[in-house]
Structures are given as structure tokens and as C-alpha cells.
Design a protein around this motif. Structure first.
Motif, PDB file in Angstrom:
ATOM      1  N   TYR A  14      -8.868  13.309 -11.898  1.00 35.72           N
ATOM      2  CA  TYR A  14      -8.296  12.037 -12.353  1.00 35.72           C
ATOM      3  C   TYR A  14      -7.929  12.084 -13.836  1.00 35.72           C
ATOM      4  N   LEU A  15      -8.741  12.754 -14.633  1.00 30.52           N
ATOM      5  CA  LEU A  15      -8.438  12.877 -16.054  1.00 30.52           C
ATOM      6  C   LEU A  15      -7.134  13.638 -16.264  1.00 30.52           C
ATOM      7  N   TYR A  16      -6.996  14.762 -15.577  1.00 31.21           N
ATOM      8  CA  TYR A  16      -5.782  15.578 -15.669  1.00 31.21           C
ATOM      9  C   TYR A  16      -4.581  14.800 -15.154  1.00 31.21           C
ATOM     10  N   PHE A  17      -4.720  14.165 -14.001  1.00 33.79           N
ATOM     11  CA  PHE A  17      -3.642  13.394 -13.388  1.00 33.79           C
ATOM     12  C   PHE A  17      -3.194  12.269 -14.326  1.00 33.79           C
ATOM     13  N   GLY A  18      -4.169  11.530 -14.864  1.00 30.71           N
ATOM     14  CA  GLY A  18      -3.848  10.410 -15.744  1.00 30.71           C
ATOM     15  C   GLY A  18      -3.185  10.850 -17.034  1.00 30.71           C
ATOM     16  N   LEU A  19      -3.660  11.953 -17.619  1.00 29.21           N
ATOM     17  CA  LEU A  19      -3.049  12.470 -18.843  1.00 29.21           C
ATOM     18  C   LEU A  19      -1.594  12.852 -18.620  1.00 29.21           C
ATOM     19  N   LEU A  20      -1.299  13.444 -17.464  1.00 31.57           N
ATOM     20  CA  LEU A  20       0.080  13.801 -17.151  1.00 31.57           C
ATOM     21  C   LEU A  20       0.974  12.566 -17.091  1.00 31.57           C
ATOM     22  N   LEU A  21       0.475  11.500 -16.465  1.00 34.88           N
ATOM     23  CA  LEU A  21       1.264  10.275 -16.368  1.00 34.88           C
ATOM     24  C   LEU A  21       1.526   9.685 -17.754  1.00 34.88           C
ATOM     25  N   ILE A  22       0.526   9.711 -18.614  1.00 32.51           N
ATOM     26  CA  ILE A  22       0.674   9.158 -19.964  1.00 32.51           C
ATOM     27  C   ILE A  22       1.622  10.016 -20.798  1.00 32.51           C
ATOM     28  N   ILE A  23       1.480  11.327 -20.713  1.00 31.19           N
ATOM     29  CA  ILE A  23       2.320  12.239 -21.499  1.00 31.19           C
ATOM     30  C   ILE A  23       3.786  12.147 -21.076  1.00 31.19           C
ATOM     31  N   PHE A  24       4.035  12.074 -19.771  1.00 27.77           N
ATOM     32  CA  PHE A  24       5.415  12.114 -19.288  1.00 27.77           C
ATOM     33  C   PHE A  24       6.118  10.770 -19.335  1.00 27.77           C
ATOM     34  N   HIS A  25       5.397   9.688 -19.589  1.00 26.43           N
ATOM     35  CA  HIS A  25       6.066   8.389 -19.672  1.00 26.43           C
ATOM     36  C   HIS A  25       7.092   8.369 -20.813  1.00 26.43           C
ATOM     37  N   PRO A  26       6.709   8.698 -22.051  1.00 23.30           N
ATOM     38  CA  PRO A  26       7.719   8.727 -23.114  1.00 23.30           C
ATOM     39  C   PRO A  26       8.743   9.852 -22.930  1.00 23.30           C
ATOM     40  N   SER A  43      12.938  15.704 -15.867  1.00 16.74           N
ATOM     41  CA  SER A  43      11.613  15.349 -16.385  1.00 16.74           C
ATOM     42  C   SER A  43      10.694  14.900 -15.249  1.00 16.74           C
ATOM     43  N   VAL A  44      11.252  14.179 -14.282  1.00 16.77           N
ATOM     44  CA  VAL A  44      10.461  13.733 -13.132  1.00 16.77           C
ATOM     45  C   VAL A  44      10.069  14.920 -12.262  1.00 16.77           C
ATOM     46  N   ASP A  45      10.997  15.845 -12.074  1.00 13.75           N
ATOM     47  CA  ASP A  45      10.692  17.049 -11.291  1.00 13.75           C
ATOM     48  C   ASP A  45       9.543  17.827 -11.923  1.00 13.75           C
ATOM     49  N   ILE A  46       9.612  18.020 -13.223  1.00 10.60           N
ATOM     50  CA  ILE A  46       8.571  18.783 -13.926  1.00 10.60           C
ATOM     51  C   ILE A  46       7.232  18.052 -13.860  1.00 10.60           C
ATOM     52  N   LYS A 110       5.535  -1.829 -11.790  1.00  9.32           N
ATOM     53  CA  LYS A 110       4.881  -2.341 -12.995  1.00  9.32           C
ATOM     54  C   LYS A 110       3.486  -1.744 -13.135  1.00  9.32           C
ATOM     55  N   GLY A 111       3.144  -1.392 -14.372  1.00  6.49           N
ATOM     56  CA  GLY A 111       1.752  -1.103 -14.699  1.00  6.49           C
ATOM     57  C   GLY A 111       1.259   0.313 -14.526  1.00  6.49           C
ATOM     58  N   ILE A 112       2.080   1.223 -13.971  1.00  7.23           N
ATOM     59  CA  ILE A 112       1.623   2.596 -13.769  1.00  7.23           C
ATOM     60  C   ILE A 112       2.461   3.520 -14.642  1.00  7.23           C
ATOM     61  N   PRO A 113       1.873   4.137 -15.668  1.00  8.26           N
ATOM     62  CA  PRO A 113       2.655   5.036 -16.539  1.00  8.26           C
ATOM     63  C   PRO A 113       3.413   6.077 -15.718  1.00  8.26           C
ATOM     64  N   SER A 114       4.595   6.398 -16.141  1.00  5.56           N
ATOM     65  CA  SER A 114       5.470   7.401 -15.517  1.00  5.56           C
ATOM     66  C   SER A 114       5.957   6.981 -14.135  1.00  5.56           C
TER      67      SER A 114
END
Length: 251
Positions: A14-26, A43-46, A110-114
Motif C-alpha cells: 500500500y505504501l508503494y502503491f500510494g506513493l506512485l499515485l501521489i508522484i504521478f498525479h503532477p 504518463s498513464v501507461d508508465i 474525485k479524491g483519488i490521486p492520479s
């Protein structure tokens, strides 16, 4: 022992998954602003490539089997059974050259990064299940984008996820709406086997570990000259035949 490992590995996943969502949002935002659809899609593919790697943190193994010579110059409607939200990243990554879009619940925008960003700007359909007119309008817009851009879509015609892996009856609904607008689309069934084991112990914690899961692209179905009900029944039977015996019963 597996359940003990699940309690240890799930937080790491979950930590890895969540970090990816946060990093790829911007990254998604920047890609869309600077490079438009093409850069945003890359970017979505990667992102989804890396999301697939989070499965390995759990010790899970995935196989995506596609031995079909599918066209890239024709819209495709991929029809798959649905066992877990974890079905989606492998579909996005391994079907990336087909520009496969999804029909999603509008609440997820709404509400979910990336993820929410991609649902808003990625070209899929975001439907309000309480508003049939809005849902049909969104699906028709998706169908038009498929026709205009030679995109594809992935549809889960069971309606809801099968939390035990047992196959539910396929509904005609959204597939019929798209086919009316894009009659040249090819129907391609996909059998997903084992992803329900992510939720073997619970809906969210801990997740299943050391499991094998497969996504198998099956023989295409040419819809021309067939009734839509016949096409869907053929797709359902193909998926049913590709699943283990214990998962073939409708519930």
C-alpha cells in the motif's frame, strides 16, 4: 504462514502503491498541459506499469497472455470478467497500444490521486448509475471518441466484481450502445483468473500473497451479421470455458 506474510507485505504494498499515485498525479497534469493527449497517455501507461510491479511486492505472479493478432487500425471492445480492482492496471499496461478506455463510476473522478485525474481527462466514460440518461450519454460520447480516434474500450459486463471468482451472467447494456455507434468494432473476450485472491482474506487488509493470476486474451468475435445477444453469449461462453471449473458457475 501465508496469512502472516500477508500482514507483513500488505502495508509495504500500500505504501508503494500510494506513493506512485501521489508522484504521478503532477506528472499527469504536466504531461497533459504540455503534450496533450499523447503525453498524458504515456504518463498513464508508465504509471500502470509501476502499479503492476506493486503486485510483486505481495509475492503475487501475473501472466498476461495475448497470442491474438489484433488490429490497431480498428476499434476493439474488450469484454472481460471482473474479479478485483486490481484487474485494471495490467489491462491498461498490456493493452496500451489499443488505447483502451474504461467505463467508470462518476464517484471515482474525485479524491483519488492520479486515478481520478486520469478518469477525468483520459477519454473514458464516467457514469452516474442513478441517472440512466447521463450514463447513456457518456457511453455514446465514448463511442464517438472510439470511432473518431480508433480507440478501444474495456467493458466488465458482469456489472459488479465477483469476489469469489465465479462468473456472473454478462449483460448486454453498454456493449450494445457502443456497437450501435461503432458497428465496425471487433469484440475480444478476456478471461481474468485468480485476481479475486487479492481479497482472499478481506476486502482491503490483508491482501492475498504468493498467488498466481492470469489475464488471457481470447479469440476475437466478429459481430457483423449477428444479434448483439448472440455476440455477448459467445463472449461469455469463451470466458467461461477459459476459467477453472470452480469459477464457471453463475451466481
Amino acid at each position: 504462514m501465508k496469512k502472516i506474510a500477508a500482514y507483513i507485505l500488505t502495508p509495504i504494498h500500500y505504501l508503494y502503491f500510494g506513493l506512485l499515485l501521489i508522484i504521478f498525479h503532477p506528472i499527469q497534469w504536466l504531461a497533459l498541459k504540455i503534450g496533450g493527449y499523447s503525453a498524458h497517455k504515456k504518463s498513464v501507461d508508465i504509471l500502470n506499469f509501476f502499479l503492476v510491479t506493486t503486485y510483486y511486492v505481495l509475492g503475487d505472479r501475473i501472466d498476461f497472455i495475448n497470442n491474438q493478432p489484433l488490429p490497431i487500425d480498428r476499434p476493439i471492445i474488450f469484454i472481460a470478467n471482473h474479479q478485483a480492482m486490481y484487474d485494471i492496471p495490467p489491462l491498461i499496461w498490456f493493452l496500451r497500444k489499443y488505447h483502451a478506455k474504461f467505463i467508470s463510476k462518476i464517484e471515482l473522478t474525485k479524491g483519488i490521486p492520479s486515478i481520478s485525474f486520469n478518469l477525468k481527462y483520459g477519454g473514458g466514460a464516467n457514469i452516474d448509475r442513478k441517472d440512466s440518461k447521463q450514463s447513456i450519454a457518456e457511453i455514446l460520447k465514448l463511442a464517438k471518441r472510439m470511432k473518431d480516434n480508433c480507440w478501444s474500450t474495456v467493458i466488465f459486463p458482469e456489472g459488479t466484481r465477483s469476489r469469489t471468482g465465479e462468473l456472473k451472467t454478462f449483460a448486454v447494456g453498454g456493449i450494445a450502445t457502443i456497437l450501435k455507434k461503432v458497428p465496425e468494432a471487433l469484440i475480444v473476450p478476456i478471461a481474468i483468473n485468480g485476481s479475486w485472491k487479492f481479497h482472499r482474506y478481506s476486502s482491503s487488509f490483508p491482501l492475498g500473497v504468493f498467488e498466481k493470476m492470469t489475464w488471457t486474451v481470447l479469440n476475437p468475435i466478429e459481430p457483423s451479421g449477428k444479434a448483439i445477444e448472440e455476440v455477448i453469449a459467445e463472449a461469455e461462453e469463451a470466458v467461461r470455458a477459459a476459467l477453472p471449473a470452480g469459477q464457471k458457475t453463475s451466481i
